[in-house]
Scaffold this motif. Structure first.
Motif, PDB file in Angstrom:
ATOM      1  N   PHE A  24       0.850  -1.189   0.000  1.00 56.83           N
ATOM      2  CA  PHE A  24       0.000   0.000   0.000  1.00 56.83           C
ATOM      3  C   PHE A  24       0.883   1.234   0.000  1.00 56.83           C
ATOM      4  O   PHE A  24       2.055   1.178   0.373  1.00 56.83           O
ATOM      5  N   ARG A  26       0.989   5.353   1.358  1.00 55.67           N
ATOM      6  CA  ARG A  26       0.389   6.074   2.481  1.00 55.67           C
ATOM      7  C   ARG A  26       0.638   7.567   2.350  1.00 55.67           C
ATOM      8  O   ARG A  26       1.598   8.010   1.733  1.00 55.67           O
ATOM      9  N   VAL A  58      -3.814   8.146   5.359  1.00 56.49           N
ATOM     10  CA  VAL A  58      -4.574   7.617   4.236  1.00 56.49           C
ATOM     11  C   VAL A  58      -3.754   6.483   3.634  1.00 56.49           C
ATOM     12  O   VAL A  58      -2.650   6.704   3.132  1.00 56.49           O
ATOM     13  N   LEU A  59      -4.282   5.254   3.739  1.00 56.51           N
ATOM     14  CA  LEU A  59      -3.610   4.080   3.185  1.00 56.51           C
ATOM     15  C   LEU A  59      -4.325   3.701   1.896  1.00 56.51           C
ATOM     16  O   LEU A  59      -5.535   3.479   1.899  1.00 56.51           O
ATOM     17  N   LYS A  60      -3.584   3.640   0.796  1.00 51.09           N
ATOM     18  CA  LYS A  60      -4.168   3.308  -0.506  1.00 51.09           C
ATOM     19  C   LYS A  60      -3.647   1.951  -0.948  1.00 51.09           C
ATOM     20  O   LYS A  60      -2.445   1.750  -1.055  1.00 51.09           O
ATOM     21  N   GLN A  62      -3.562  -1.081  -3.794  1.00 48.55           N
ATOM     22  CA  GLN A  62      -3.703  -1.359  -5.217  1.00 48.55           C
ATOM     23  C   GLN A  62      -3.465  -2.842  -5.461  1.00 48.55           C
ATOM     24  O   GLN A  62      -2.443  -3.385  -5.035  1.00 48.55           O
ATOM     25  N   TRP A  98     -11.594   4.401  11.474  1.00 46.94           N
ATOM     26  CA  TRP A  98     -11.657   4.333  10.014  1.00 46.94           C
ATOM     27  C   TRP A  98     -12.821   5.211   9.596  1.00 46.94           C
ATOM     28  O   TRP A  98     -13.976   4.880   9.839  1.00 46.94           O
ATOM     29  N   ASN A 100     -13.541   6.787   6.315  1.00 48.53           N
ATOM     30  CA  ASN A 100     -14.155   6.780   4.980  1.00 48.53           C
ATOM     31  C   ASN A 100     -15.009   5.530   4.784  1.00 48.53           C
ATOM     32  O   ASN A 100     -14.920   4.574   5.551  1.00 48.53           O
ATOM     33  N   SER A 113      -8.749  -2.850  -5.270  1.00 53.20           N
ATOM     34  CA  SER A 113      -8.122  -1.578  -4.926  1.00 53.20           C
ATOM     35  C   SER A 113      -9.085  -0.767  -4.066  1.00 53.20           C
ATOM     36  O   SER A 113     -10.302  -0.862  -4.241  1.00 53.20           O
ATOM     37  N   SER A 115      -9.143   2.249  -0.350  1.00 54.67           N
ATOM     38  CA  SER A 115      -8.387   3.063   0.610  1.00 54.67           C
ATOM     39  C   SER A 115      -8.964   2.944   2.002  1.00 54.67           C
ATOM     40  O   SER A 115     -10.107   2.530   2.201  1.00 54.67           O
ATOM     41  N   VAL A 117      -8.931   5.488   5.492  1.00 57.84           N
ATOM     42  CA  VAL A 117      -8.564   6.765   6.104  1.00 57.84           C
ATOM     43  C   VAL A 117      -8.708   6.595   7.612  1.00 57.84           C
ATOM     44  O   VAL A 117      -9.802   6.354   8.117  1.00 57.84           O
TER      45      VAL A 117
END
Length: 121
Positions: A24, A26, A58-60, A62, A98, A100, A113, A115, A117
């Protein structure tokens, strides 16, 4: 980048943890003050409550596996405070929630994919 770790208390009261693989990206932010920390007094003056900076991570993710997506979904569904460790072997970074919506989407067969938050409480 080291593995991150999440710890939380399940609805049954047991302590659980999940170590995130290094898959991920960040983004780290410090927030000054939430607008909800302000209110008007009866005479119309604006009251504000002073507090220190609040962290937001914010961890994204993919192309993560279905099993990792399912684990993160289970964490989101607990709706509880999460202890976040930037480094799984290190000290706790902060306790947050968390904030979002669950936004994981299938981007390929068995690949997801989305995210997460996390905002400090």
């Amino acid at each position: 980048m080291a593995n991150a770790k999440l710890e939380w208390t399940s609805s049954g009261g047991s302590r659980q943890s999940y170590t995130l693989p290094v898959n991920f990206s960040r983004d780290y932010q410090e927030l000054l003050q939430d607008e909800t920390d302000r209110e008007r007094a009866l005479d119309g003056t604006l009251r504000s409550y002073s507090r220190g900076l609040k962290q937001r991570w914010v961890l994204k993710f993919q192309y993560i596996s279905t099993s990792q997506k399912d684990q993160l979904t289970a964490v989101k569904q607990t709706q509880t405070e999460i202890d976040f460790y930037r480094d799984a072997g290190g000290a706790k970074t902060f306790t947050g929630v968390w904030t979002n919506d669950l936004d994981f989407r299938e981007v390929g067969p068995g690949a997801w994919s989305g995210s997460m938050v996390l905002e400090e409480v």
